[in-house]
Write a protein that holds these residues in place. Sequence first.
Motif, PDB file in Angstrom:
ATOM      1  N   THR A  92       0.823  -1.232   0.000  1.00 39.89           N
ATOM      2  CA  THR A  92       0.000   0.000   0.000  1.00 39.89           C
ATOM      3  C   THR A  92       0.849   1.269   0.000  1.00 39.89           C
ATOM      4  O   THR A  92       0.355   2.351  -0.307  1.00 39.89           O
ATOM      5  N   TRP A 137       0.378   5.412  -1.109  1.00 40.35           N
ATOM      6  CA  TRP A 137       0.572   6.438  -0.073  1.00 40.35           C
ATOM      7  C   TRP A 137       1.601   7.478  -0.547  1.00 40.35           C
ATOM      8  O   TRP A 137       1.380   8.690  -0.479  1.00 40.35           O
ATOM      9  N   THR A 165      -8.615   6.754   2.152  1.00 41.78           N
ATOM     10  CA  THR A 165      -9.172   6.455   0.824  1.00 41.78           C
ATOM     11  C   THR A 165     -10.654   6.799   0.827  1.00 41.78           C
ATOM     12  O   THR A 165     -11.259   6.983   1.893  1.00 41.78           O
ATOM     13  N   GLU A 166     -11.230   6.844  -0.396  1.00 41.90           N
ATOM     14  CA  GLU A 166     -12.674   7.086  -0.500  1.00 41.90           C
ATOM     15  C   GLU A 166     -13.422   5.878   0.027  1.00 41.90           C
ATOM     16  O   GLU A 166     -13.014   4.744  -0.211  1.00 41.90           O
ATOM     17  N   ASP A 224     -11.025   2.257  -3.417  1.00 41.62           N
ATOM     18  CA  ASP A 224      -9.723   2.401  -2.768  1.00 41.62           C
ATOM     19  C   ASP A 224      -8.961   3.595  -3.307  1.00 41.62           C
ATOM     20  O   ASP A 224      -7.744   3.655  -3.216  1.00 41.62           O
ATOM     21  N   PRO A 263      -7.034   6.713  -3.375  1.00 40.97           N
ATOM     22  CA  PRO A 263      -6.339   7.418  -2.292  1.00 40.97           C
ATOM     23  C   PRO A 263      -6.684   8.901  -2.272  1.00 40.97           C
ATOM     24  O   PRO A 263      -6.756   9.547  -3.313  1.00 40.97           O
TER      25      PRO A 263
END
Length: 328
Positions: free
Chosen positions: A12, A16, A57-58, A62, A64
Amino acid sequence: MKEIELVVGDPTSEAWLEVHHAANRGVWGAAAERTSIAEIVDVAARRHEVRRSFLVTEEGSDVPVAAAQTIRRTRDNVGTGGLWLSVHPDHQRRAAGAHLLARCEGVLRADGCVRIHEHSGAPVENGDAATGFALANGYRQTLLDHRQDLALPVDEAALTALDPRPDPAAYIIETSVDGLPEEWLEDRALLARRMSTDAPTGDIDLDEEDWDAERVRQQWNTPSPIWGIESVARHVPTGRLVAFTDLVVRPGQPDLAVQSDTLVLREHRGRALGLAVKLANLRGLQRERPEVTTVRTWNADSNAHMVAINERLGFVVTGWTREWAKDL
Ligand SMILES: CC(C)(COP(=O)(O)OP(=O)(O)OC[C@H]1O[C@@H](n2cnc3c(N)ncnc32)[C@H](O)[C@@H]1OP(=O)(O)O)[C@@H](O)C(=O)NCCC(=O)NCCS
Protein backbone atom coordinates in the motif's frame (compact mmCIF):
# COMPACT_ATOMS: atom_id res chain seq x y z
CA MET A 1 -13.62 8.28 4.02
CA LYS A 2 -11.70 5.27 5.26
CA GLU A 3 -8.38 5.43 7.06
CA ILE A 4 -5.71 2.74 7.46
CA GLU A 5 -2.38 2.65 9.22
CA LEU A 6 0.35 1.13 7.07
CA VAL A 7 4.00 0.19 7.28
CA VAL A 8 6.18 1.99 4.76
CA GLY A 9 7.57 -0.77 2.54
CA ASP A 10 4.22 -2.65 2.42
CA PRO A 11 2.45 -2.81 -0.98
CA THR A 12 0.00 0.00 0.00
CA SER A 13 2.89 2.37 0.56
CA GLU A 14 3.35 3.08 -3.17
CA ALA A 15 -0.20 4.52 -3.27
CA TRP A 16 0.57 6.44 -0.07
CA LEU A 17 3.77 7.89 -1.57
CA GLU A 18 1.98 8.83 -4.78
CA VAL A 19 -0.46 11.01 -2.78
CA HIS A 20 2.53 12.92 -1.38
CA HIS A 21 4.08 13.24 -4.84
CA ALA A 22 0.79 14.37 -6.45
CA ALA A 23 0.29 17.03 -3.76
CA ASN A 24 3.90 18.15 -4.27
CA ARG A 25 3.39 18.45 -8.02
CA GLY A 26 0.25 20.49 -7.32
CA VAL A 27 2.41 23.00 -5.46
CA TRP A 28 5.69 22.91 -7.41
CA GLY A 29 4.76 21.62 -10.89
CA ALA A 30 7.62 19.99 -12.78
CA ALA A 31 10.12 21.19 -10.17
CA ALA A 32 8.45 19.11 -7.41
CA GLU A 33 10.82 17.10 -5.23
CA ARG A 34 10.45 13.34 -5.29
CA THR A 35 11.44 10.72 -2.79
CA SER A 36 11.31 6.92 -2.74
CA ILE A 37 10.19 4.18 -0.35
CA ALA A 38 13.82 3.00 0.01
CA GLU A 39 14.87 6.46 1.10
CA ILE A 40 12.04 6.88 3.63
CA VAL A 41 12.82 3.49 5.18
CA ASP A 42 16.52 4.38 5.31
CA VAL A 43 15.97 7.76 6.97
CA ALA A 44 13.63 6.32 9.60
CA ALA A 45 16.16 3.59 10.43
CA ARG A 46 19.14 5.92 10.82
CA ARG A 47 17.46 8.64 12.87
CA HIS A 48 16.24 8.27 16.41
CA GLU A 49 12.59 8.56 15.38
CA VAL A 50 9.40 6.54 15.49
CA ARG A 51 7.23 7.14 12.44
CA ARG A 52 3.62 6.08 11.87
CA SER A 53 1.96 6.29 8.46
CA PHE A 54 -1.70 6.75 7.52
CA LEU A 55 -3.62 6.60 4.26
CA VAL A 56 -7.15 7.91 3.72
CA THR A 57 -9.17 6.46 0.82
CA GLU A 58 -12.67 7.09 -0.50
CA GLU A 59 -15.36 5.02 1.20
CA GLY A 60 -16.39 2.13 -1.03
CA SER A 61 -13.44 2.53 -3.41
CA ASP A 62 -9.72 2.40 -2.77
CA VAL A 63 -9.02 5.75 -4.42
CA PRO A 64 -6.34 7.42 -2.29
CA VAL A 65 -7.32 10.82 -0.90
CA ALA A 66 -4.77 11.81 1.74
CA ALA A 67 -1.54 10.54 3.26
CA ALA A 68 0.37 11.37 6.41
CA GLN A 69 3.26 10.34 8.59
CA THR A 70 3.78 11.29 12.23
CA ILE A 71 7.34 11.65 13.51
CA ARG A 72 8.20 11.18 17.19
CA ARG A 73 11.78 11.79 18.31
CA THR A 74 13.22 9.43 20.90
CA ARG A 75 16.69 10.86 21.61
CA ASP A 76 16.22 14.61 22.02
CA ASN A 77 13.36 17.07 21.76
CA VAL A 78 11.19 14.06 22.61
CA GLY A 79 8.12 16.20 23.32
CA THR A 80 8.26 17.86 19.88
CA GLY A 81 6.55 15.83 17.18
CA GLY A 82 6.78 16.23 13.42
CA LEU A 83 4.31 15.64 10.64
CA TRP A 84 4.20 15.07 6.87
CA LEU A 85 0.69 15.55 5.48
CA SER A 86 -0.59 15.69 1.90
CA VAL A 87 -4.00 15.72 0.28
CA HIS A 88 -4.29 14.64 -3.37
CA PRO A 89 -5.06 17.72 -5.54
CA ASP A 90 -8.30 16.06 -6.79
CA HIS A 91 -9.57 15.91 -3.20
CA GLN A 92 -8.42 19.16 -1.65
CA ARG A 93 -10.69 21.58 0.18
CA ARG A 94 -13.09 18.85 1.29
CA ALA A 95 -11.87 18.63 4.88
CA ALA A 96 -9.77 15.49 4.33
CA GLY A 97 -6.67 17.41 5.42
CA ALA A 98 -8.29 18.74 8.59
CA HIS A 99 -9.60 15.25 9.43
CA LEU A 100 -6.22 13.55 8.98
CA LEU A 101 -4.42 16.36 10.80
CA ALA A 102 -6.66 15.90 13.84
CA ARG A 103 -5.98 12.15 13.76
CA CYS A 104 -2.18 12.73 13.60
CA GLU A 105 -2.27 15.29 16.39
CA GLY A 106 -4.15 12.72 18.50
CA VAL A 107 -1.55 10.03 17.74
CA LEU A 108 1.34 12.32 18.71
CA ARG A 109 -0.43 13.53 21.86
CA ALA A 110 -1.13 9.93 22.93
CA ASP A 111 2.54 9.13 22.33
CA GLY A 112 3.60 11.88 24.74
CA CYS A 113 4.24 14.85 22.45
CA VAL A 114 3.30 18.25 23.82
CA ARG A 115 3.70 20.19 20.59
CA ILE A 116 4.19 19.86 16.84
CA HIS A 117 6.92 21.66 14.90
CA GLU A 118 6.82 21.31 11.10
CA HIS A 119 7.35 23.21 7.88
CA SER A 120 5.62 23.81 4.56
CA GLY A 121 6.90 25.29 1.34
CA ALA A 122 5.67 26.99 -1.81
CA PRO A 123 7.22 28.61 -4.88
CA VAL A 124 7.44 32.40 -4.97
CA GLU A 125 4.94 32.71 -7.81
CA ASN A 126 2.26 30.39 -6.43
CA GLY A 127 -0.53 30.54 -3.87
CA ASP A 128 0.13 28.67 -0.66
CA ALA A 129 -2.62 26.31 0.54
CA ALA A 130 -0.48 25.08 3.44
CA THR A 131 -0.32 28.56 4.97
CA GLY A 132 -4.12 28.97 5.01
CA PHE A 133 -4.46 25.41 6.26
CA ALA A 134 -1.90 25.81 9.08
CA LEU A 135 -3.41 29.10 10.27
CA ALA A 136 -6.94 27.67 10.12
CA ASN A 137 -5.81 24.75 12.29
CA GLY A 138 -4.20 26.76 15.09
CA TYR A 139 -0.53 26.74 14.01
CA ARG A 140 1.66 29.81 14.42
CA GLN A 141 4.51 30.67 12.08
CA THR A 142 7.90 30.48 13.82
CA LEU A 143 10.27 31.12 10.90
CA LEU A 144 10.33 32.15 7.25
CA ASP A 145 13.10 30.77 5.01
CA HIS A 146 14.14 31.72 1.49
CA ARG A 147 14.58 28.74 -0.79
CA GLN A 148 17.41 29.40 -3.27
CA ASP A 149 18.49 27.36 -6.31
CA LEU A 150 21.82 27.38 -8.12
CA ALA A 151 22.10 26.05 -11.69
CA LEU A 152 25.20 23.90 -12.25
CA PRO A 153 27.87 23.90 -13.48
CA VAL A 154 29.32 27.08 -12.01
CA ASP A 155 32.52 27.88 -13.86
CA GLU A 156 35.82 27.70 -12.01
CA ALA A 157 36.57 31.41 -12.61
CA ALA A 158 33.45 32.40 -10.63
CA LEU A 159 34.42 30.05 -7.77
CA THR A 160 38.00 31.35 -7.72
CA ALA A 161 36.81 34.97 -7.71
CA LEU A 162 34.76 34.31 -4.54
CA ASP A 163 37.24 32.03 -2.76
CA PRO A 164 38.41 33.69 0.49
CA ARG A 165 41.51 31.38 0.62
CA PRO A 166 42.06 31.23 4.40
CA ASP A 167 45.66 31.51 5.66
CA PRO A 168 46.94 27.88 5.48
CA ALA A 169 48.89 28.37 8.73
CA ALA A 170 45.55 29.02 10.45
CA TYR A 171 42.95 26.85 8.65
CA ILE A 172 42.94 24.07 6.09
CA ILE A 173 39.85 22.86 4.23
CA GLU A 174 39.23 19.10 3.88
CA THR A 175 36.52 17.31 1.88
CA SER A 176 35.09 13.82 2.34
CA VAL A 177 32.88 11.99 -0.15
CA ASP A 178 30.02 9.72 0.94
CA GLY A 179 30.96 9.12 4.54
CA LEU A 180 33.16 10.82 7.12
CA PRO A 181 36.69 9.83 8.22
CA GLU A 182 36.68 8.17 11.67
CA GLU A 183 39.03 10.83 12.99
CA TRP A 184 36.46 13.56 12.24
CA LEU A 185 33.67 12.04 14.30
CA GLU A 186 34.34 13.46 17.79
CA ASP A 187 34.72 17.01 16.48
CA ARG A 188 31.84 16.54 14.11
CA ALA A 189 29.58 15.59 17.05
CA LEU A 190 30.39 18.90 18.75
CA LEU A 191 29.65 20.76 15.49
CA ALA A 192 26.28 18.94 15.24
CA ARG A 193 25.45 19.93 18.83
CA ARG A 194 26.25 23.56 18.08
CA MET A 195 24.24 23.35 14.86
CA SER A 196 21.17 22.44 16.89
CA THR A 197 21.42 25.59 19.02
CA ASP A 198 23.14 28.18 16.78
CA ALA A 199 21.10 27.99 13.55
CA PRO A 200 18.10 30.34 13.60
CA THR A 201 15.04 28.43 14.81
CA GLY A 202 12.83 31.51 15.00
CA ASP A 203 10.07 31.83 17.54
CA ILE A 204 10.42 28.43 19.25
CA ASP A 205 12.75 27.00 21.93
CA LEU A 206 14.32 23.65 21.05
CA ASP A 207 16.74 21.64 23.20
CA GLU A 208 20.36 21.12 22.27
CA GLU A 209 20.64 17.83 20.38
CA ASP A 210 22.54 15.04 22.04
CA TRP A 211 25.27 14.18 19.46
CA ASP A 212 28.26 11.93 20.07
CA ALA A 213 30.65 10.16 17.69
CA GLU A 214 28.46 7.05 17.56
CA ARG A 215 25.40 9.04 16.51
CA VAL A 216 27.42 10.79 13.78
CA ARG A 217 28.71 7.40 12.60
CA GLN A 218 25.16 6.04 12.47
CA GLN A 219 23.87 9.08 10.59
CA TRP A 220 26.67 9.44 8.05
CA ASN A 221 28.71 6.24 7.92
CA THR A 222 26.15 3.45 7.68
CA PRO A 223 25.31 2.22 4.17
CA SER A 224 22.58 4.42 2.69
CA PRO A 225 21.03 5.15 -0.70
CA ILE A 226 21.52 8.86 0.11
CA TRP A 227 24.89 10.15 -1.16
CA GLY A 228 26.69 12.96 0.64
CA ILE A 229 29.70 15.23 0.42
CA GLU A 230 31.07 17.23 3.32
CA SER A 231 33.79 19.87 3.67
CA VAL A 232 35.28 21.03 6.96
CA ALA A 233 37.72 23.68 8.14
CA ARG A 234 40.49 22.46 10.45
CA HIS A 235 42.07 24.98 12.82
CA VAL A 236 45.78 24.23 12.32
CA PRO A 237 47.14 25.35 15.76
CA THR A 238 44.72 23.07 17.68
CA GLY A 239 44.04 20.44 14.99
CA ARG A 240 40.28 20.69 15.70
CA LEU A 241 37.46 20.92 13.16
CA VAL A 242 35.74 24.28 13.52
CA ALA A 243 33.39 24.49 10.52
CA PHE A 244 31.47 22.11 8.28
CA THR A 245 28.95 22.01 5.46
CA ASP A 246 27.26 19.12 3.69
CA LEU A 247 25.29 18.43 0.54
CA VAL A 248 23.21 15.32 -0.12
CA VAL A 249 21.91 13.73 -3.32
CA ARG A 250 18.87 11.50 -2.91
CA PRO A 251 18.19 8.49 -5.15
CA GLY A 252 14.67 9.69 -6.06
CA GLN A 253 16.13 12.84 -7.64
CA PRO A 254 19.74 12.30 -8.75
CA ASP A 255 20.01 15.65 -10.57
CA LEU A 256 19.37 17.66 -7.37
CA ALA A 257 21.81 18.32 -4.53
CA VAL A 258 20.25 19.55 -1.30
CA GLN A 259 22.22 21.68 1.13
CA SER A 260 21.86 20.40 4.63
CA ASP A 261 23.80 21.95 7.50
CA THR A 262 26.53 24.62 7.54
CA LEU A 263 28.14 25.89 10.74
CA VAL A 264 31.22 27.80 11.85
CA LEU A 265 31.98 27.62 15.59
CA ARG A 266 31.33 30.97 17.23
CA GLU A 267 35.00 31.59 18.11
CA HIS A 268 36.01 31.19 14.45
CA ARG A 269 33.37 33.34 12.78
CA GLY A 270 34.18 36.44 10.73
CA ARG A 271 36.98 34.75 8.75
CA ALA A 272 34.91 33.66 5.72
CA LEU A 273 35.22 29.99 6.71
CA GLY A 274 31.55 29.40 5.89
CA LEU A 275 32.14 30.53 2.33
CA ALA A 276 35.42 28.58 2.11
CA VAL A 277 33.82 25.26 3.10
CA LYS A 278 30.82 25.86 0.83
CA LEU A 279 33.05 26.56 -2.18
CA ALA A 280 35.14 23.46 -1.49
CA ASN A 281 31.99 21.36 -1.25
CA LEU A 282 30.59 22.82 -4.49
CA ARG A 283 33.84 22.05 -6.30
CA GLY A 284 33.76 18.50 -4.93
CA LEU A 285 30.12 18.05 -5.96
CA GLN A 286 30.82 19.19 -9.52
CA ARG A 287 33.79 16.82 -9.72
CA GLU A 288 32.05 13.77 -8.18
CA ARG A 289 28.49 14.14 -9.45
CA PRO A 290 28.51 15.96 -12.82
CA GLU A 291 24.90 14.84 -13.45
CA VAL A 292 23.65 17.22 -10.72
CA THR A 293 22.08 20.29 -12.37
CA THR A 294 20.72 22.14 -9.33
CA VAL A 295 21.87 22.87 -5.78
CA ARG A 296 19.07 23.90 -3.41
CA THR A 297 19.42 25.66 -0.08
CA TRP A 298 17.18 27.27 2.55
CA ASN A 299 18.11 30.25 4.71
CA ALA A 300 16.17 32.26 7.27
CA ASP A 301 15.08 35.58 5.72
CA SER A 302 16.83 37.28 8.68
CA ASN A 303 20.13 35.68 7.57
CA ALA A 304 20.81 38.46 5.05
CA HIS A 305 24.55 37.74 4.99
CA MET A 306 24.15 34.11 3.85
CA VAL A 307 21.45 35.01 1.32
CA ALA A 308 23.74 37.71 -0.15
CA ILE A 309 26.70 35.29 -0.44
CA ASN A 310 24.46 32.80 -2.20
CA GLU A 311 23.31 35.48 -4.63
CA ARG A 312 26.93 36.27 -5.49
CA LEU A 313 27.40 32.58 -6.31
CA GLY A 314 24.41 32.74 -8.66
CA PHE A 315 21.64 31.34 -6.45
CA VAL A 316 18.16 32.71 -7.15
CA VAL A 317 15.17 32.70 -4.78
CA THR A 318 12.66 30.09 -5.99
CA GLY A 319 10.39 29.72 -3.01
CA TRP A 320 9.62 30.05 0.67
CA THR A 321 9.50 27.67 3.55
CA ARG A 322 7.49 28.49 6.65
CA GLU A 323 8.01 26.74 9.96
CA TRP A 324 4.95 26.17 12.12
CA ALA A 325 4.35 25.23 15.73
CA LYS A 326 1.29 24.24 17.74
CA ASP A 327 1.00 23.24 21.39
CA LEU A 328 -1.05 20.08 21.73
C1 LIG B 1 -2.49 21.93 2.86
C2 LIG B 1 -3.38 20.71 2.53
C3 LIG B 1 -2.89 19.51 3.37
C4 LIG B 1 -4.83 21.06 2.92
O1 LIG B 1 -5.65 19.89 2.77
P1 LIG B 1 -7.23 20.03 2.43
O2 LIG B 1 -7.84 18.71 2.63
O3 LIG B 1 -7.38 20.67 1.10
O4 LIG B 1 -7.69 21.06 3.55
P2 LIG B 1 -9.14 21.14 4.26
O5 LIG B 1 -10.22 20.96 3.25
O6 LIG B 1 -9.16 20.24 5.43
O7 LIG B 1 -9.10 22.67 4.73
C5 LIG B 1 -9.23 23.08 6.10
C6 LIG B 1 -9.08 24.61 6.16
O8 LIG B 1 -7.73 24.99 5.82
C7 LIG B 1 -7.76 26.24 5.07
N1 LIG B 1 -7.29 26.00 3.69
C8 LIG B 1 -7.14 24.81 3.05
N2 LIG B 1 -6.71 25.00 1.80
C9 LIG B 1 -6.59 26.33 1.62
C10 LIG B 1 -6.19 27.14 0.52
N3 LIG B 1 -5.86 26.60 -0.66
N4 LIG B 1 -6.16 28.48 0.70
C11 LIG B 1 -6.51 29.03 1.87
N5 LIG B 1 -6.92 28.30 2.94
C12 LIG B 1 -6.95 26.97 2.82
C13 LIG B 1 -9.20 26.68 5.05
O9 LIG B 1 -9.44 27.48 6.19
C14 LIG B 1 -9.94 25.35 5.16
O10 LIG B 1 -11.24 25.48 5.65
P3 LIG B 1 -12.46 25.86 4.61
O11 LIG B 1 -12.32 24.96 3.43
O12 LIG B 1 -13.68 25.60 5.42
O13 LIG B 1 -12.25 27.30 4.24
C15 LIG B 1 -3.33 20.40 1.02
O14 LIG B 1 -3.59 21.58 0.29
C16 LIG B 1 -2.03 19.82 0.55
O15 LIG B 1 -1.83 18.61 0.59
N6 LIG B 1 -1.09 20.67 0.07
C17 LIG B 1 0.20 20.22 -0.41
C18 LIG B 1 1.07 19.56 0.65
C19 LIG B 1 1.29 20.45 1.87
O16 LIG B 1 1.60 21.62 1.75
N7 LIG B 1 1.11 19.86 3.08
C20 LIG B 1 1.19 20.58 4.34
C21 LIG B 1 2.55 20.65 4.89
S1 LIG B 1 3.21 19.18 5.56
